[in-house]
Motif scaffolding. Structure first.
Motif, PDB file in Angstrom:
ATOM      1  N   GLY A 193      42.220  36.844  25.382  1.00 41.59           N
ATOM      2  CA  GLY A 193      41.897  38.204  24.983  1.00 41.59           C
ATOM      3  C   GLY A 193      43.146  38.978  24.629  1.00 41.59           C
ATOM      4  N   LEU A 194      43.002  39.904  23.696  1.00 39.83           N
ATOM      5  CA  LEU A 194      44.170  40.604  23.178  1.00 39.83           C
ATOM      6  C   LEU A 194      43.766  41.989  22.700  1.00 39.83           C
ATOM      7  CD1 LEU A 194      47.192  40.059  22.514  1.00 39.83           C
ATOM      8  CD2 LEU A 194      46.454  39.323  20.249  1.00 39.83           C
ATOM      9  N   GLY A 195      44.589  42.985  23.022  1.00 33.93           N
ATOM     10  CA  GLY A 195      44.306  44.334  22.539  1.00 33.93           C
ATOM     11  C   GLY A 195      45.170  45.356  23.249  1.00 33.93           C
ATOM     12  N   ASP A 196      44.874  46.629  23.009  1.00 30.46           N
ATOM     13  CA  ASP A 196      45.640  47.663  23.695  1.00 30.46           C
ATOM     14  C   ASP A 196      45.133  47.779  25.133  1.00 30.46           C
ATOM     15  OD1 ASP A 196      43.365  49.341  23.781  1.00 30.46           O
ATOM     16  OD2 ASP A 196      43.864  50.259  21.861  1.00 30.46           O
ATOM     17  N   GLY A 197      45.685  48.731  25.863  1.00 31.45           N
ATOM     18  CA  GLY A 197      45.361  48.812  27.284  1.00 31.45           C
ATOM     19  C   GLY A 197      44.209  49.729  27.617  1.00 31.45           C
ATOM     20  N   ALA A 198      43.338  50.043  26.659  1.00 26.25           N
ATOM     21  CA  ALA A 198      42.194  50.913  26.944  1.00 26.25           C
ATOM     22  C   ALA A 198      41.371  50.316  28.083  1.00 26.25           C
ATOM     23  CB  ALA A 198      41.336  51.078  25.700  1.00 26.25           C
ATOM     24  N   PRO A 199      41.126  51.066  29.153  1.00 28.97           N
ATOM     25  CA  PRO A 199      40.422  50.489  30.319  1.00 28.97           C
ATOM     26  C   PRO A 199      39.072  49.888  29.984  1.00 28.97           C
ATOM     27  CG  PRO A 199      41.430  52.591  30.892  1.00 28.97           C
ATOM     28  CD  PRO A 199      41.581  52.451  29.412  1.00 28.97           C
ATOM     29  N   TRP A 200      38.313  50.503  29.056  1.00 27.82           N
ATOM     30  CA  TRP A 200      36.986  49.985  28.760  1.00 27.82           C
ATOM     31  C   TRP A 200      37.053  48.607  28.104  1.00 27.82           C
ATOM     32  CZ3 TRP A 200      35.138  48.749  23.907  1.00 27.82           C
ATOM     33  CH2 TRP A 200      35.827  49.264  22.805  1.00 27.82           C
ATOM     34  N   GLY A 218      39.544  32.973  31.070  1.00 26.72           N
ATOM     35  CA  GLY A 218      40.794  33.217  30.371  1.00 26.72           C
ATOM     36  C   GLY A 218      41.514  34.425  30.908  1.00 26.72           C
ATOM     37  N   SER A 219      42.374  35.008  30.108  1.00 26.67           N
ATOM     38  CA  SER A 219      43.186  36.148  30.517  1.00 26.67           C
ATOM     39  C   SER A 219      43.347  37.104  29.347  1.00 26.67           C
ATOM     40  CB  SER A 219      44.561  35.679  31.010  1.00 26.67           C
ATOM     41  OG  SER A 219      45.217  34.932  30.001  1.00 26.67           O
ATOM     42  N   TYR A 220      43.628  38.350  29.697  1.00 26.06           N
ATOM     43  CA  TYR A 220      43.786  39.409  28.699  1.00 26.06           C
ATOM     44  C   TYR A 220      45.257  39.751  28.582  1.00 26.06           C
ATOM     45  CZ  TYR A 220      42.850  43.737  26.152  1.00 26.06           C
ATOM     46  OH  TYR A 220      42.806  44.715  25.202  1.00 26.06           O
ATOM     47  N   LEU A 221      45.734  39.913  27.356  1.00 21.13           N
ATOM     48  CA  LEU A 221      47.140  40.192  27.080  1.00 21.13           C
ATOM     49  C   LEU A 221      47.261  41.521  26.350  1.00 21.13           C
ATOM     50  CD1 LEU A 221      50.008  38.858  27.257  1.00 21.13           C
ATOM     51  CD2 LEU A 221      49.626  38.078  24.908  1.00 21.13           C
ATOM     52  N   LEU A 222      48.170  42.376  26.826  1.00 19.12           N
ATOM     53  CA  LEU A 222      48.425  43.639  26.133  1.00 19.12           C
ATOM     54  C   LEU A 222      49.102  43.387  24.797  1.00 19.12           C
ATOM     55  CD1 LEU A 222      49.782  46.186  28.772  1.00 19.12           C
ATOM     56  CD2 LEU A 222      47.540  46.127  27.707  1.00 19.12           C
ATOM     57  N   ASP A 223      48.647  44.086  23.795  1.00 22.17           N
ATOM     58  CA  ASP A 223      49.287  44.006  22.483  1.00 22.17           C
ATOM     59  C   ASP A 223      50.763  44.357  22.625  1.00 22.17           C
ATOM     60  OD1 ASP A 223      49.664  44.111  19.618  1.00 22.17           O
ATOM     61  OD2 ASP A 223      49.609  46.285  19.839  1.00 22.17           O
ATOM     62  N   PHE A 224      51.621  43.428  22.237  1.00 18.56           N
ATOM     63  CA  PHE A 224      53.060  43.589  22.437  1.00 18.56           C
ATOM     64  C   PHE A 224      53.611  44.786  21.677  1.00 18.56           C
ATOM     65  CE2 PHE A 224      57.540  42.480  21.442  1.00 18.56           C
ATOM     66  CZ  PHE A 224      58.015  42.367  22.742  1.00 18.56           C
ATOM     67  N   GLU A 276      50.345  49.757  35.637  1.00 13.22           N
ATOM     68  CA  GLU A 276      48.898  49.678  35.820  1.00 13.22           C
ATOM     69  C   GLU A 276      48.295  48.432  35.173  1.00 13.22           C
ATOM     70  OE1 GLU A 276      47.352  53.289  34.264  1.00 13.22           O
ATOM     71  OE2 GLU A 276      47.939  54.505  36.012  1.00 13.22           O
ATOM     72  N   ARG A 277      49.087  47.733  34.350  1.00 14.87           N
ATOM     73  CA  ARG A 277      48.570  46.567  33.622  1.00 14.87           C
ATOM     74  C   ARG A 277      49.504  45.362  33.792  1.00 14.87           C
ATOM     75  NH1 ARG A 277      47.982  51.354  31.192  1.00 14.87           N
ATOM     76  NH2 ARG A 277      45.947  51.920  30.305  1.00 14.87           N
ATOM     77  N   HIS A 278      50.101  45.254  34.982  1.00 11.31           N
ATOM     78  CA  HIS A 278      51.092  44.196  35.215  1.00 11.31           C
ATOM     79  C   HIS A 278      50.501  42.799  35.106  1.00 11.31           C
ATOM     80  CE1 HIS A 278      49.451  43.374  39.248  1.00 11.31           C
ATOM     81  NE2 HIS A 278      49.240  44.674  39.305  1.00 11.31           N
ATOM     82  N   ASP A 279      49.162  42.671  35.271  1.00  6.65           N
ATOM     83  CA  ASP A 279      48.526  41.351  35.181  1.00  6.65           C
ATOM     84  C   ASP A 279      48.135  40.994  33.747  1.00  6.65           C
ATOM     85  OD1 ASP A 279      46.660  43.386  35.102  1.00  6.65           O
ATOM     86  OD2 ASP A 279      45.105  42.249  36.156  1.00  6.65           O
ATOM     87  N   CYS A 280      48.536  41.811  32.782  1.00  7.50           N
ATOM     88  CA  CYS A 280      48.203  41.551  31.373  1.00  7.50           C
ATOM     89  C   CYS A 280      49.467  41.396  30.526  1.00  7.50           C
ATOM     90  CB  CYS A 280      47.355  42.698  30.811  1.00  7.50           C
ATOM     91  SG  CYS A 280      45.824  43.015  31.693  1.00  7.50           S
ATOM     92  N   LEU A 281      50.507  40.825  31.121  1.00 12.27           N
ATOM     93  CA  LEU A 281      51.806  40.773  30.444  1.00 12.27           C
ATOM     94  C   LEU A 281      52.378  39.357  30.375  1.00 12.27           C
ATOM     95  CD1 LEU A 281      53.382  43.925  32.175  1.00 12.27           C
ATOM     96  CD2 LEU A 281      52.423  43.807  29.867  1.00 12.27           C
ATOM     97  N   ASP A 282      51.521  38.359  30.353  1.00 16.37           N
ATOM     98  CA  ASP A 282      52.002  36.970  30.353  1.00 16.37           C
ATOM     99  C   ASP A 282      52.302  36.510  28.919  1.00 16.37           C
ATOM    100  OD1 ASP A 282      52.700  34.416  30.981  1.00 16.37           O
ATOM    101  OD2 ASP A 282      50.689  33.770  31.612  1.00 16.37           O
ATOM    102  N   TYR A 283      53.344  37.080  28.335  1.00 14.23           N
ATOM    103  CA  TYR A 283      53.703  36.744  26.958  1.00 14.23           C
ATOM    104  C   TYR A 283      54.295  35.339  26.848  1.00 14.23           C
ATOM    105  CZ  TYR A 283      53.054  41.732  26.224  1.00 14.23           C
ATOM    106  OH  TYR A 283      52.516  42.989  26.162  1.00 14.23           O
TER     107      TYR A 283
END
Length: 340
Positions: A179-186, A199-205, A271-278
């Protein structure tokens, strides 16, 4: 006898026959052309809807006349376009082969809508406002073409649609979902609800980089801002977000500060440390930027639904979203084949 048949504003002289004095009418031209008096053939409807899905209805009517020599009323073109938009199924595709890894993205885009007033005359008291259209996509990691879905519904209904799109794109129990996108909570919540176990969600770099660049304006001197930002980007790419947070902490603004870009960047990352596995994403040759879904907003939604001066009823906006999504999913021809 001779009769004039009108479709659009084109009059065709045709022969009208009767079986007996009061028997049924036979209209050879209408039967062979597949039209009725003041009606529109399937081929003409397709041309009307084709232009109506891409241009304003007024301009679409001009295009029909320019290319086919038929003057079609704008209101008729509008009605047929929306009618087919309500009946078309953007996901009427056979499920693709199971995917080892699936890339899924979701984002929202604001479109202008109008709500009728409560008075008997709906034109009085009407409200103009903006409504979020939620666009999602899914594709196998080794494919270039994505499948799309679009909804004006709630975040939860958009999440259900997201999973349906993923199933069509090849999601099975053993598929890894990226999964990939900005950090919008919804968006993050809907990913976890629909795909979290796979799987896992990744913040848009690039969203993260924007936060860091804004923080750099407060932390580093002008000529070193880019250098500082690049250092933090390198740390993120090497899965060292704690070092980035430590670099931000000495510069956090007071809570009462009107502008606090450093605090905003610190909060966004912590707040999104678990979405940073670049590092894992890059090692697997998976994208770390959500430009694909942002590009989808432009060519699926905004190109038609955000024309200057256009405001939509919600039901009509969803019909147009259906048309635009079906075209992006290569379901256009299949829809018209099914109409025959």
């Amino acid at each position: 006898m001779t009769w004039f048949t009108t479709f659009g504003r084109l009059e065709v002289q045709e022969q009208l026959l009767r079986l007996g004095r009061r028997g049924p009418e036979l209209r050879p031209f209408c039967e062979s052309a597949g039209v009725r008096h003041r009606g529109y053939s399937q081929r003409l409807q397709r041309a009307m809807v084709d232009f109506g899905a891409e241009h304003s209805f007024g301009k679409a009517a001009q295009r029909v006349q320019e290319h086919y020599g038929i003057q079609v009323p704008v209101e008729a073109l509008r009605q047929y376009t929306l009618r087919h938009g309500r009946s078309i199924n953007p996901l009427a595709v056979a499920a693709l082969a199971s995917a080892k890894t699936l890339v899924v993205q979701m984002d929202g885009s604001m479109i202008p809508v109008v709500q009728r007033g409560s008075a008997a005359d709906g034109r009085k008291g009407k409200q103009l406002l903006w409504r979020e259209a939620r666009l999602c996509l899914a594709r196998a990691s080794d494919k270039a073409q994505a499948l799309y879905g679009a909804s004006l519904g709630s975040a939860q209904s958009a999440g259900w649609l997201w999973r349906e799109v993923a199933l069509k794109a090849g999601l099975v129990n053993r598929t890894h979902v990226h999964g990939l996108g900005d950090g919008a909570p919804w968006i993050v919540d809907q990913f976890r609800e629909n795909f979290g176990g796979q799987g896992s969600y990744l913040l848009d770099f690039y969203h993260v980089s924007e936060y860091l660049a804004q923080a750099a304006s407060r932390i580093a001197r002008t000529f070193k801002q880019r250098e500082w930002t690049r250092r933090q980007q390198g740390r993120l790419l090497n899965n060292q977000p704690r070092k980035v947070l430590r670099s931000l902490e000495p510069h956090l603004e007071p809570s009462e500060a009107e502008e606090a870009p450093v605090s905003a960047a610190h909060r966004y990352l912590s707040e999104r440390h678990d979405c940073l596995d670049y590092r894992s994403a890059r090692a697997a040759n998976l994208p770390i930027g959500s430009g694909e879904i942002e590009s989808g907003h432009r060519h699926v939604i905004q190109k038609r639904l955000k024309l200057a001066g256009a405001w939509w009823k919600q039901t009509n906006a969803q019909a147009m979203l259906n048309l635009r999504t079906a075209r992006a999913n290569n379901q256009w021809s299949e829809h018209w084949i099914a109409q025959n």
